[in-house]
Design an enzyme around this catalytic site. Structure first.
Site, PDB file in Angstrom:
ATOM      1  N   HIS A  81      -2.273  -0.960  51.672  1.00 16.14           N
ATOM      2  CA  HIS A  81      -3.361  -1.914  51.454  1.00 16.14           C
ATOM      3  C   HIS A  81      -3.360  -2.952  52.560  1.00 16.14           C
ATOM      4  CE1 HIS A  81       0.104  -4.043  49.546  1.00 16.14           C
ATOM      5  NE2 HIS A  81      -0.488  -5.132  50.033  1.00 16.14           N
ATOM      6  N   HIS A 139      -3.241  -2.848  43.713  1.00 12.45           N
ATOM      7  CA  HIS A 139      -4.298  -3.305  44.629  1.00 12.45           C
ATOM      8  C   HIS A 139      -4.447  -2.328  45.789  1.00 12.45           C
ATOM      9  CE1 HIS A 139      -0.663  -4.798  46.405  1.00 12.45           C
ATOM     10  NE2 HIS A 139      -1.156  -5.791  47.110  1.00 12.45           N
ATOM     11  N   HIS A 143      -2.132  -9.528  56.410  1.00 13.57           N
ATOM     12  CA  HIS A 143      -1.172  -8.449  56.638  1.00 13.57           C
ATOM     13  C   HIS A 143      -1.729  -7.074  56.307  1.00 13.57           C
ATOM     14  CE1 HIS A 143      -0.256  -9.120  52.256  1.00 13.57           C
ATOM     15  NE2 HIS A 143      -0.082  -7.821  52.253  1.00 13.57           N
ATOM     16  N   HIS A 169       7.056 -10.099  44.296  1.00 14.39           N
ATOM     17  CA  HIS A 169       5.817 -10.814  44.011  1.00 14.39           C
ATOM     18  C   HIS A 169       5.635 -10.950  42.499  1.00 14.39           C
ATOM     19  CE1 HIS A 169       4.208 -10.610  48.051  1.00 14.39           C
ATOM     20  NE2 HIS A 169       4.190  -9.302  48.079  1.00 14.39           N
ATOM     21  N   TYR A 208       8.095  -9.348  54.392  1.00 17.16           N
ATOM     22  CA  TYR A 208       7.033  -9.591  55.374  1.00 17.16           C
ATOM     23  C   TYR A 208       7.657  -9.835  56.727  1.00 17.16           C
ATOM     24  CZ  TYR A 208       3.468 -10.352  51.754  1.00 17.16           C
ATOM     25  OH  TYR A 208       2.585 -10.210  50.717  1.00 17.16           O
ATOM     26  N   GLU A 240       3.694  -5.810  55.943  1.00 15.73           N
ATOM     27  CA  GLU A 240       4.539  -5.863  54.760  1.00 15.73           C
ATOM     28  C   GLU A 240       5.102  -4.470  54.519  1.00 15.73           C
ATOM     29  OE1 GLU A 240       2.450  -6.119  50.962  1.00 15.73           O
ATOM     30  OE2 GLU A 240       4.079  -7.304  50.121  1.00 15.73           O
TER      31      GLU A 240
END
Lengths: 308, 116
Positions: free
Chosen positions: A153, A200, A215, A247, A256, A266
């Protein structure tokens, strides 16, 4: 689930300040597989478990940042329908000819309200994985570096997150999985959107400048792999932004870091599976720190300010 | 030059105006890395690779070598006039610099509880 329309993130095209240095980094440290070079000098990569020709395209420039980000759609009929829906919604589109990107069909390009160049395409050459499709091994031997399984993503930063969310939900048929609210309790500082069962497939966050790259994320299979990724980064003196942690948003594990041109990337594992009927998860302004970094429970403003 | 990079021992004093901060920075290390090594926070630390621009500074005096910086962050005219990214400035003598930053901390109040 009958997946139609937009299938998944397909390619991230990134500007780099030194192509040779970037190719070395993405090949030997991140561990992507080079799949070709075109007449514009762009270099193409895929991750080992991806089957299409490319998911990352590097271009030499005098600046860092995102050129464009593309999504693969189910078929040509979906492409035509989505283009027509974009136009009906008031978004101008243009067609980029098949073959302009190596091994890639015609692309529908448009600018999001957040100021990013986005693309949809239906065709990309199937090159398969190193294991093949018949009696495959679970993974290929001889991989280099971190070796993610796929480009997972991107998080894009810019203006008008609210309108961008509407575009993605109303026209592109994504659904909101999570959002982080500003202190007015209404405005989204960040919104996380899925077109699949992933937590996501794309995210957008507020930023005073349009079209910024926060990112590009690459998927790993386990928390242990995330820890190993950070080890490899330090062995190679990579500029690490955030050491391994979890997260709150998506529950994924993360590291990261920055590529040699300063583009953040990431390496990520986990994240729950979800479905389009799930109600969005909300994080309040007061808990933004936990939303972003669940263990630190705090997030430095520089994490949002630092973009390319 | 080569000799200096091999030995890595030549150090120069870097003074950051407005912050009452002075530290010794080896000639083979970036000014930003030199600052991070003494755990100071005067200059915002971003990508450390010349791409994001958050560590933008103006060199008021002193000589330095430069690495490659994104033109989106430092224009040719700015570069001529001593503006640079601290992550790509390598001191060749004592330096006095001023922090510009890309956006300072303007985002802080709107974006994070930490800034409250």
């Amino acid at each position: 689930m009958g997946m139609s329309g937009v299938l998944r993130p397909g390619h991230a095209a990134i500007k780099v300040l030194d192509l040779d240095e970037a190719v070395h980094f993405y090949t030997n440290v991140l561990g992507m597989l080079e799949t070709g070079r075109d007449s514009f000098g762009r270099v193409y990569f895929k991750a080992w478990d991806e089957r299409d020709h490319n998911s990352l395209v590097l271009r030499q420039s005098d600046r860092a940042g995102l050129d464009f980000f593309g999504f693969k759609v189910r078929d040509e009929a979906s492409l035509d329908k989505l283009e027509s829906n974009l136009r009906a919604w008031g978004i101008s589109t243009e067609r980029v000819a098949a073959g302009e990107m190596l091994a890639t069909g015609e692309r529908v390009r448009f600018e999001s309200p957040s100021g990013h160049l986005l693309e949809l395409y239906a065709e990309k050459k199937h090159v398969g994985t190193p294991m093949g499709n018949r009696n495959p091994d679970p993974w290929p031997q001889g991989l280099k570096g971190i070796a993610p399984i796929r480009m997972d993503h991107s998080f894009l930063a810019g203006g008008d997150v609210a309108k961008t969310e509407k575009l993605f939900t109303e026209v592109l048929d994504f659904y909101v999985t999570e959002r982080i609210l500003l202190d007015d309790g209404v405005t989204s500082a960040a919104v996380f959107l899925s077109c699949s069962t992933k937590s996501h497939d794309i995210a957008f966050g507020l930023h005073p400048e349009p079209g910024r790259l926060h990112h590009v994320s690459y998927r790993l299979e386990s928390w242990e792999q995330v820890l190993r990724a950070a080890d490899i980064m330090s062995m190679n003196k990579v500029s690490i932004d955030i050491a391994p942690t979890r997260h709150g948003v998506t529950r994924g594990a993360t590291v990261y870091a920055f590529d040699p041109s300063g583009n953040r990337f990431e390496t990520f594992s986990g994240g729950y599976e979800t479905y389009p009927d799930a109600e969005p998860i909300e994080w309040t302004f007061e808990e933004m720190g936990s939303a972003v970094f669940f263990h630190e429970r705090n997030v430095d403003p520089l994490f949002f300010e630092t973009t390319t | 030059m080569g000799e200096m990079y091999v030995s890595g021992s030549a150090k120069h004093d870097v003074r950051i105006v407005d912050f009452d901060l002075q530290f010794a920075c080896p000639a083979n290390q970036s000014l930003l890395r030199g600052m991070e090594r003494v755990a100071a926070r005067a200059i915002p630390v971003g990508c450390r690779n010349g791409g994001c621009g958050v560590c933008k500074i103006e060199v008021l005096s002193g000589s330095y070598e430069k690495g490659r910086m994104s033109r989106a962050c430092v224009s040719a005219e700015e570069e001529e006039n001593g503006v640079a990214l601290a992550c790509k400035v390598f001191p060749q003598g004592d330096l006095t610099v001023r922090v510009l930053g890309k956006m300072g901390r303007k985002l802080a109040p709107a974006h994070t509880p930490a800034a409250r």
